[in-house]
Design a protein around this motif. Structure first.
Motif, mmCIF file in Angstrom:
data_model
loop_
_atom_site.group_PDB
_atom_site.id
_atom_site.type_symbol
_atom_site.label_atom_id
_atom_site.label_comp_id
_atom_site.label_asym_id
_atom_site.label_seq_id
_atom_site.Cartn_x
_atom_site.Cartn_y
_atom_site.Cartn_z
ATOM 1 N N THR A 26 -8.807 -12.249 -10.315
ATOM 2 C CA THR A 26 -7.895 -11.170 -10.098
ATOM 3 C C THR A 26 -8.339 -9.908 -9.260
ATOM 4 O O THR A 26 -7.559 -9.585 -8.229
ATOM 5 N N PHE A 27 -9.542 -9.348 -9.710
ATOM 6 C CA PHE A 27 -9.880 -8.232 -9.083
ATOM 7 C C PHE A 27 -10.608 -8.619 -7.954
ATOM 8 O O PHE A 27 -10.385 -7.908 -6.738
ATOM 9 N N LEU A 28 -11.048 -9.841 -7.788
ATOM 10 C CA LEU A 28 -11.569 -10.350 -6.474
ATOM 11 C C LEU A 28 -10.704 -10.495 -5.405
ATOM 12 O O LEU A 28 -10.674 -9.963 -4.421
ATOM 13 N N ASN A 29 -9.477 -11.077 -5.841
ATOM 14 C CA ASN A 29 -8.260 -11.199 -4.781
ATOM 15 C C ASN A 29 -7.890 -9.948 -4.576
ATOM 16 O O ASN A 29 -7.307 -9.699 -3.182
ATOM 17 N N ILE A 30 -7.645 -8.964 -5.396
ATOM 18 C CA ILE A 30 -7.099 -7.636 -4.935
ATOM 19 C C ILE A 30 -8.057 -6.969 -3.819
ATOM 20 O O ILE A 30 -7.610 -6.437 -2.991
ATOM 21 N N ILE A 31 -9.254 -7.277 -4.116
ATOM 22 C CA ILE A 31 -10.296 -6.706 -3.042
ATOM 23 C C ILE A 31 -10.199 -7.456 -1.717
ATOM 24 O O ILE A 31 -10.213 -6.596 -0.670
ATOM 25 N N LEU A 32 -9.895 -8.342 -1.845
ATOM 26 C CA LEU A 32 -9.547 -9.482 -0.608
ATOM 27 C C LEU A 32 -8.426 -9.000 0.128
ATOM 28 O O LEU A 32 -8.417 -8.896 1.308
ATOM 29 N N LEU A 33 -7.236 -8.579 -0.616
ATOM 30 C CA LEU A 33 -6.225 -8.129 -0.180
ATOM 31 C C LEU A 33 -6.194 -6.912 0.710
ATOM 32 O O LEU A 33 -5.824 -6.514 1.405
ATOM 33 N N SER A 34 -7.105 -5.896 0.080
ATOM 34 C CA SER A 34 -7.136 -4.614 0.518
ATOM 35 C C SER A 34 -8.046 -4.508 1.751
ATOM 36 O O SER A 34 -7.919 -3.740 2.622
ATOM 37 N N LEU A 35 -8.914 -5.591 1.912
ATOM 38 C CA LEU A 35 -9.856 -5.567 3.268
ATOM 39 C C LEU A 35 -9.217 -6.486 4.287
ATOM 40 O O LEU A 35 -9.555 -6.127 5.368
ATOM 41 N N SER A 36 -8.249 -7.335 3.997
ATOM 42 C CA SER A 36 -7.829 -8.064 5.047
ATOM 43 C C SER A 36 -6.875 -7.231 5.927
ATOM 44 O O SER A 36 -6.076 -6.290 5.533
ATOM 45 N N ARG A 37 -6.817 -7.845 7.257
ATOM 46 C CA ARG A 37 -6.136 -7.105 8.253
ATOM 47 C C ARG A 37 -5.410 -8.177 8.785
ATOM 48 O O ARG A 37 -4.837 -7.945 10.038
ATOM 49 N N ASN A 38 -5.364 -9.387 8.431
ATOM 50 C CA ASN A 38 -4.560 -10.542 8.923
ATOM 51 C C ASN A 38 -3.219 -10.607 8.094
ATOM 52 O O ASN A 38 -3.158 -10.995 7.050
ATOM 53 N N ALA A 39 -2.363 -10.496 9.089
ATOM 54 C CA ALA A 39 -0.819 -10.612 8.492
ATOM 55 C C ALA A 39 -0.476 -11.857 7.841
ATOM 56 O O ALA A 39 0.124 -12.063 6.704
ATOM 57 N N ARG B 35 4.237 -0.192 13.223
ATOM 58 C CA ARG B 35 4.713 -1.364 12.668
ATOM 59 C C ARG B 35 3.915 -2.520 11.873
ATOM 60 O O ARG B 35 4.293 -2.797 10.771
ATOM 61 N N LEU B 36 2.830 -2.573 12.575
ATOM 62 C CA LEU B 36 1.984 -3.704 12.157
ATOM 63 C C LEU B 36 1.096 -3.228 10.798
ATOM 64 O O LEU B 36 1.102 -3.815 9.917
ATOM 65 N N ASN B 37 0.622 -1.998 10.866
ATOM 66 C CA ASN B 37 0.111 -1.349 9.602
ATOM 67 C C ASN B 37 0.920 -1.266 8.424
ATOM 68 O O ASN B 37 0.617 -1.613 7.212
ATOM 69 N N SER B 38 2.284 -0.842 8.832
ATOM 70 C CA SER B 38 3.279 -0.802 7.839
ATOM 71 C C SER B 38 3.800 -1.955 7.127
ATOM 72 O O SER B 38 3.834 -2.170 5.834
ATOM 73 N N ILE B 39 3.808 -3.401 7.999
ATOM 74 C CA ILE B 39 3.930 -4.394 7.503
ATOM 75 C C ILE B 39 2.642 -4.810 6.382
ATOM 76 O O ILE B 39 2.762 -5.748 5.432
ATOM 77 N N LEU B 40 1.306 -4.729 7.065
ATOM 78 C CA LEU B 40 0.270 -4.985 6.113
ATOM 79 C C LEU B 40 0.148 -4.355 4.786
ATOM 80 O O LEU B 40 -0.077 -5.018 4.019
ATOM 81 N N ILE B 41 0.644 -2.930 4.915
ATOM 82 C CA ILE B 41 0.747 -2.180 3.458
ATOM 83 C C ILE B 41 1.507 -2.954 2.524
ATOM 84 O O ILE B 41 1.536 -3.034 1.428
ATOM 85 N N LEU B 42 2.830 -3.272 3.226
ATOM 86 C CA LEU B 42 4.026 -3.741 2.466
ATOM 87 C C LEU B 42 3.630 -5.087 1.657
ATOM 88 O O LEU B 42 3.662 -5.520 0.246
ATOM 89 N N PHE B 43 2.834 -6.018 2.545
ATOM 90 C CA PHE B 43 2.372 -7.275 1.983
ATOM 91 C C PHE B 43 1.096 -7.106 0.929
ATOM 92 O O PHE B 43 1.005 -7.757 -0.073
#
Length: 263
Positions: free
Chosen positions: A59-72, A121-129
């Motif tokens: 769970t913690f690992l996946n949260i880190i991956l989500l925070s680092l990812s820039r791929n929508a 728009r892109l950064n907004s969508i990334l933050i929402l995801f």
């Protein structure tokens, strides 16, 4: 003649009073206690039977991956995977997870409207995801794992004992003081016959009583821990038994890690 009042019919009708504040307070406390408490028997579904340490790690690992990812595309795929994963959770827990996971992203979306309109728009969508994925990960872990299992998993992950002790005592005291405050609110409600203009001032008295109660309980707990020779050290025991649920869960999360590295 002095006893004539005993034979007179009592026609007293109490004036109706509003009790919405007390009722909402009681329901709020009950909801909080319901989120903390966990039923003793869990389902045979994968998330409930998976090793708690494995769930906490990934769970913690996946949260880190989500925070680092820039791929929508990767973030959207993770969100869809989590939504599908909730189908393997009990219906009651699934409904609660969906409600919480819907409220927070809606609030985030409202906050991101100015950024979206300004062209970002892109950064907004990334933050929402990322927000959706993080909320789902945390809620799935919370609703399928007991607090005692989470604290034990934290010990095995070399989290400082002081942090574990503070978190565990805080959770236990929330439950104990929550039950105590419910009894006080029930007593106030039963004793409020007719119109009680001092009802709101009684709430502050309840808060003061809870403070004094927590102070006394804290001193008693300190004395009990001192008598038992508690040094603040937690001992964690590793469950070496690997089940099919653990293997499936590990394979899925390793695949997520590989996809992140390739994306």
């Amino acid at each position: 003649m002095d006893a004539e009042w005993l034979f007179k019919k009592e026609d007293y009708i109490p004036v109706k009073d509003k009790e919405k504040f007390i009722n909402k307070t009681i329901l709020g406390i009950i909801n909080v206690l319901g989120l903390i408490r966990r039923k003793e028997s869990y389902s045979n579904k994968i998330y409930y039977r998976t090793n708690s340490t494995v769930k906490v790690i990934f769970t913690f690992l996946n949260i880190i991956l989500l925070s680092l990812s820039r791929n929508a595309t990767f973030l959207l795929a993770i969100d869809l995977y989590l939504i599908i994963s909730t189908l393997f959770i009990e219906k009651e827990d699934r409904i609660k997870i969906f409600i919480i996971s819907l409220m927070v992203p809606v609030f985030t979306l409202i906050m991101l409207i100015p950024s979206f309109l300004m062209g970002n728009r892109l950064n907004s969508i990334l933050i929402l995801f990322k927000v959706i994925g993080t909320i789902l990960f945390i809620n799935i872990l919370s609703y399928t794992t007991k607090w005692t299992q989470i604290t034990r998993a934290l010990k095995l992950l070399f989290i400082p004992d002081l942090f574990i002790w503070i978190m565990e005592i805080t959770i236990k005291y929330i439950v104990i003081l929550g039950d105590y405050s419910l009894n006080l609110l029930y007593a106030l409600k039963l004793r409020s016959i007719g119109k009680n203009n001092s009802k709101y001032s009684s709430i502050s008295s309840i808060a003061g009583t809870l403070f004094l109660k927590s102070k006394d309980m804290g001193e008693e707990m300190f004395s009990a821990m001192e008598c038992r020779g508690f040094t603040g050290e937690y001992k964690g025991y590793i469950n070496t038994k690997v089940t099919k649920f653990d293997i499936i869960y590990i394979i899925i999360n390793v695949f997520i890690l590989v996809v992140f590295l390739l994306s």
